[in-house]
Design a protein around this motif. Structure first.
Motif, PDB file in Angstrom:
ATOM      1  N   LEU A   1      19.567 -35.608 -70.414  1.00 22.21           N
ATOM      2  CA  LEU A   1      20.248 -34.938 -69.302  1.00 22.21           C
ATOM      3  C   LEU A   1      20.393 -33.452 -69.595  1.00 22.21           C
ATOM      4  O   LEU A   1      20.123 -32.604 -68.736  1.00 22.21           O
ATOM      5  CB  LEU A   1      21.628 -35.553 -69.073  1.00 22.21           C
ATOM      6  N   LEU A   2      20.798 -33.151 -70.820  1.00 19.70           N
ATOM      7  CA  LEU A   2      20.966 -31.751 -71.196  1.00 19.70           C
ATOM      8  C   LEU A   2      19.660 -30.991 -71.053  1.00 19.70           C
ATOM      9  O   LEU A   2      19.635 -29.859 -70.560  1.00 19.70           O
ATOM     10  CB  LEU A   2      21.474 -31.661 -72.641  1.00 19.70           C
TER      11      LEU A   2
ATOM     12  N   SER B   1      19.060 -27.914 -68.526  1.00 20.79           N
ATOM     13  CA  SER B   1      18.613 -26.617 -69.035  1.00 20.79           C
ATOM     14  C   SER B   1      17.321 -26.189 -68.349  1.00 20.79           C
ATOM     15  O   SER B   1      17.110 -25.007 -68.073  1.00 20.79           O
ATOM     16  CB  SER B   1      18.402 -26.692 -70.543  1.00 20.79           C
TER      17      SER B   1
ATOM     18  N   ALA C   1      27.667 -37.596 -71.945  1.00 23.87           N
ATOM     19  CA  ALA C   1      28.187 -36.782 -73.053  1.00 23.87           C
ATOM     20  C   ALA C   1      28.467 -37.623 -74.297  1.00 23.87           C
ATOM     21  O   ALA C   1      28.484 -37.095 -75.415  1.00 23.87           O
ATOM     22  CB  ALA C   1      29.455 -36.048 -72.619  1.00 23.87           C
TER      23      ALA C   1
ATOM     24  N   LEU D   1      25.472 -37.418 -76.748  1.00 26.94           N
ATOM     25  CA  LEU D   1      24.900 -36.130 -77.152  1.00 26.94           C
ATOM     26  C   LEU D   1      24.755 -36.083 -78.663  1.00 26.94           C
ATOM     27  O   LEU D   1      25.667 -36.444 -79.394  1.00 26.94           O
ATOM     28  CB  LEU D   1      25.805 -34.983 -76.691  1.00 26.94           C
ATOM     29  N   SER D   2      23.601 -35.588 -79.082  1.00 28.94           N
ATOM     30  CA  SER D   2      23.375 -35.557 -80.535  1.00 28.94           C
ATOM     31  C   SER D   2      23.659 -34.184 -81.133  1.00 28.94           C
ATOM     32  O   SER D   2      23.840 -34.054 -82.339  1.00 28.94           O
ATOM     33  CB  SER D   2      21.925 -35.917 -80.840  1.00 28.94           C
ATOM     34  N   ALA D   3      23.709 -33.177 -80.298  1.00 32.64           N
ATOM     35  CA  ALA D   3      23.861 -31.800 -80.781  1.00 32.64           C
ATOM     36  C   ALA D   3      25.050 -31.631 -81.735  1.00 32.64           C
ATOM     37  O   ALA D   3      25.597 -32.598 -82.229  1.00 32.64           O
ATOM     38  CB  ALA D   3      24.018 -30.847 -79.602  1.00 32.64           C
ATOM     39  N   GLU D   4      25.377 -30.393 -81.943  1.00 35.22           N
ATOM     40  CA  GLU D   4      26.471 -30.038 -82.865  1.00 35.22           C
ATOM     41  C   GLU D   4      26.139 -30.379 -84.305  1.00 35.22           C
ATOM     42  O   GLU D   4      26.617 -31.381 -84.850  1.00 35.22           O
ATOM     43  CB  GLU D   4      27.764 -30.744 -82.447  1.00 35.22           C
TER      44      GLU D   4
ATOM     45  N   GLN E   1      29.624 -36.854 -84.744  1.00 35.51           N
ATOM     46  CA  GLN E   1      30.487 -37.456 -83.719  1.00 35.51           C
ATOM     47  C   GLN E   1      31.845 -37.847 -84.297  1.00 35.51           C
ATOM     48  O   GLN E   1      32.867 -37.684 -83.678  1.00 35.51           O
ATOM     49  CB  GLN E   1      29.831 -38.717 -83.142  1.00 35.51           C
TER      50      GLN E   1
ATOM     51  N   ALA F   1      24.510 -26.873 -68.334  1.00 37.26           N
ATOM     52  CA  ALA F   1      23.412 -26.884 -69.307  1.00 37.26           C
ATOM     53  C   ALA F   1      23.862 -26.420 -70.678  1.00 37.26           C
ATOM     54  O   ALA F   1      23.315 -25.478 -71.244  1.00 37.26           O
ATOM     55  CB  ALA F   1      22.261 -26.029 -68.795  1.00 37.26           C
TER      56      ALA F   1
ATOM     57  N   LEU G   1      29.372 -29.938 -71.413  1.00 34.60           N
ATOM     58  CA  LEU G   1      29.285 -31.342 -70.986  1.00 34.60           C
ATOM     59  C   LEU G   1      30.456 -32.117 -71.589  1.00 34.60           C
ATOM     60  O   LEU G   1      31.081 -32.936 -70.917  1.00 34.60           O
ATOM     61  CB  LEU G   1      27.952 -31.950 -71.439  1.00 34.60           C
ATOM     62  N   ARG G   2      30.747 -31.825 -72.851  1.00 34.11           N
ATOM     63  CA  ARG G   2      31.856 -32.529 -73.505  1.00 34.11           C
ATOM     64  C   ARG G   2      33.196 -32.143 -72.904  1.00 34.11           C
ATOM     65  O   ARG G   2      34.114 -32.955 -72.822  1.00 34.11           O
ATOM     66  CB  ARG G   2      31.860 -32.222 -75.003  1.00 34.11           C
TER      67      ARG G   2
ATOM     68  N   ALA H   1      33.493 -34.018 -69.774  1.00 29.53           N
ATOM     69  CA  ALA H   1      33.732 -35.416 -70.127  1.00 29.53           C
ATOM     70  C   ALA H   1      35.181 -35.631 -70.541  1.00 29.53           C
ATOM     71  O   ALA H   1      35.832 -36.584 -70.107  1.00 29.53           O
ATOM     72  CB  ALA H   1      32.795 -35.840 -71.252  1.00 29.53           C
TER      73      ALA H   1
END
Lengths: 120, 120
Positions: free
Chosen positions: A15-16, A20, A102, A105-108, A113, B23, B28-29, B32
DNA sequence: TTCATATGTAATGATATTCTTACATGAGAA
DNA sequence: TTCTCATGTAAGAATATCATTACATATGAA
């Protein structure tokens, strides 16, 4: 330097990437133009009025997000032409769907998590 | 330096702003988190694990896109707290809706909508 | 007063995006 | 061969975005 067309991404990451990819006026116009029918890159560049290299870059972004797809074809006179078309995507964005996405999401990079104890 | 919360924007521009606002993994978080209930900025910063100044910036972006809204309130003990909540947005993204929105995009500084004769 | 809470913003740096210019390839037509 | 039309990509500059640090204000409690 990997995963330009990552086939194994979480729903959140997908989705992100789609968001983007769409968050740009040129790319919105590109999708709009292709929604009216497929086209090859030089023709499309002329249609929407931007340079070919620039369009090429934007098409890559859209293709990586799976919003468009292109394939090389040979015209009658033997010219190699890459035709692009929109995929039939359908994204529903509401607070609930965003919240759901959300969660995956894998980012960060640092932290992950789990484990978010506040310091000070 | 104007139109942070532009109330008179075309559908295309509004969509673009919403897409740009969404984006981003942090944002997103944030959406959420707020979908699970309203919160004030310091509390929200702790909940999602980012600094307050950073959250402040992201909240501005989301509020400018009308995806969240905040209002200052006074807690029982007199502290000024700004509570944010999500708006009940609903965006449907398909090639057709994108095409429709793209028709009203105002962007592209030099040239405008009209007059796109190819040179060369 | 000092501490802890809340608010916001300015300054700076690090990254990412965006865009142009220039170059390189291949194929058919003149 | 040379011209035209198609493809792609590399290099560099101009912007935009993102993020941290530091500072500034206000209120209640200890």
């Amino acid at each position: 330097m990997k995963a330009k067309t990552d086939h194994s991404a979480s729903p959140g990451d997908e989705l992100l990437r789609a968001l983007s990819a769409l968050a740009n006026p040129h790319r919105l116009r590109i999708v709009a133009a292709l929604a009216g029918g497929r086209n090859y890159v030089s023709g499309l560049a002329r249609e929407i009025g931007i340079s070919r290299p620039l369009l090429h870059m934007h098409l890559q972004r859209l293709e990586a997000a799976r919003l468009v797809s292109g394939n090389l074809e040979l015209s009658e006179d033997g010219k190699a032409m890459k035709y692009f078309e929109v995929t039939s995507f359908a994204l529903a964005l509401t607070p609930e769907t965003v919240a759901e996405a959300a969660r995956t999401l894998s980012a960060e990079p640092p932290g992950g998590q789990r484990g978010r104890e506040q310091q000070q």
